[in-house]
Write a protein that holds these residues in place. Structure first.
Motif, mmCIF file in Angstrom:
data_model
loop_
_atom_site.group_PDB
_atom_site.id
_atom_site.type_symbol
_atom_site.label_atom_id
_atom_site.label_comp_id
_atom_site.label_asym_id
_atom_site.label_seq_id
_atom_site.Cartn_x
_atom_site.Cartn_y
_atom_site.Cartn_z
ATOM 1 N N THR A 218 0.825 -1.197 0.000
ATOM 2 C CA THR A 218 0.000 0.000 0.000
ATOM 3 C C THR A 218 0.864 1.254 0.000
ATOM 4 N N ILE A 219 0.220 2.373 -0.356
ATOM 5 C CA ILE A 219 0.799 3.685 -0.125
ATOM 6 C C ILE A 219 -0.144 4.414 0.811
ATOM 7 N N LYS A 220 0.407 5.332 1.572
ATOM 8 C CA LYS A 220 -0.369 6.020 2.589
ATOM 9 C C LYS A 220 -0.291 7.514 2.332
ATOM 10 N N SER A 221 -1.419 8.193 2.459
ATOM 11 C CA SER A 221 -1.415 9.644 2.317
ATOM 12 C C SER A 221 -2.184 10.257 3.482
ATOM 13 N N THR A 222 -1.741 11.427 3.896
ATOM 14 C CA THR A 222 -2.396 12.170 4.971
ATOM 15 C C THR A 222 -3.251 13.252 4.337
ATOM 16 N N THR A 223 -4.496 13.370 4.766
ATOM 17 C CA THR A 223 -5.397 14.376 4.213
ATOM 18 C C THR A 223 -5.939 15.256 5.327
ATOM 19 N N ILE A 224 -6.195 16.504 4.978
ATOM 20 C CA ILE A 224 -6.810 17.453 5.905
ATOM 21 C C ILE A 224 -8.057 17.997 5.232
ATOM 22 N N THR A 225 -9.184 17.913 5.938
ATOM 23 C CA THR A 225 -10.448 18.429 5.429
ATOM 24 C C THR A 225 -11.019 19.416 6.433
ATOM 25 N N ASP A 226 -12.028 20.149 5.982
ATOM 26 C CA ASP A 226 -12.712 21.043 6.915
ATOM 27 C C ASP A 226 -13.879 20.293 7.547
ATOM 28 N N GLY A 227 -14.688 20.981 8.341
ATOM 29 C CA GLY A 227 -15.797 20.346 9.048
ATOM 30 C C GLY A 227 -16.857 19.766 8.129
ATOM 31 N N GLN A 228 -16.946 20.265 6.899
ATOM 32 C CA GLN A 228 -17.951 19.768 5.953
ATOM 33 C C GLN A 228 -17.410 18.666 5.053
ATOM 34 N N GLY A 229 -16.147 18.296 5.238
ATOM 35 C CA GLY A 229 -15.571 17.202 4.465
ATOM 36 C C GLY A 229 -14.900 17.642 3.179
#
Length: 170
Positions: free
Chosen positions: A51-62
């Motif tokens: 696998t590869i792994k990525s970090t994501t950042i979203t706001d409160g609404q996705g």
């Protein structure tokens, strides 16, 4: 507004009072070629796949605000977070708030006022009553133990009358 890097994401969240959501995603990939250096780095400890792994950042609404670089699947979420500089952004901006998933428990402990993680799961000892240590059994004398051993091999599996009287005497 276009957010070009991680510092822009945290600055925007601080200015607008947005609570961020940080999570990691694993994507299955084809197995790297044989004899390639670092081939084992792609095997995930969680999924036991390449696998590869990525970090994501979203706001409160996705809505997706930022997606980090793809990392090998063997790297832990918490290590990727530190490598990408997310922990440093929390140090620089103490008013930012974030919700994280289970893989980011370390930063949640490090920044308790800023980062909230889901509650810890119950441990194995509380779920399995057989793993809880029992109080020690009282020890019997060697003579009584040998009588119990001999009586266990009888057909009726009942202790003899002699053994029962010896147990009552003690």
């Amino acid at each position: 507004m276009r957010l070009r890097n991680l510092a822009d994401v945290f600055a925007s969240a601080e200015a607008e009072g947005i609570q961020l959501r940080i999570g990691g995603a694993e994507t299955q990939v084809r197995r790297p070629r044989a004899n390639r250096p670092g081939r084992r780095a792609f095997v995930s400890g969680k999924k036991k796949l390449n696998t590869i792994k990525s970090t994501t950042i979203t706001d409160g609404q996705g809505r997706l605000l930022w997606s980090g670089a793809d990392r090998p699947g063997r790297m832990h979420d918490q290590t990727a977070m530190r490598t990408e500089g997310i922990a440093e952004q929390f140090r620089l901006r103490p008013r930012d708030r974030a919700e994280v998933d289970e893989g980011y428990r370390g930063p949640a402990d490090e920044f308790p006022d800023q980062v909230s993680a889901p509650p810890k799961k119950r441990t194995t000892l509380t779920r399995n009553p057989f793993l809880i240590s029992l109080p020690p059994r009282p020890t019997a004398s060697i003579e009584t133990a040998s009588i119990r051993t001999r009586s266990a091999y009888r057909d009726d599996h009942q202790p003899s009358a002699l053994a029962a009287t010896r147990l009552q005497v003690q």
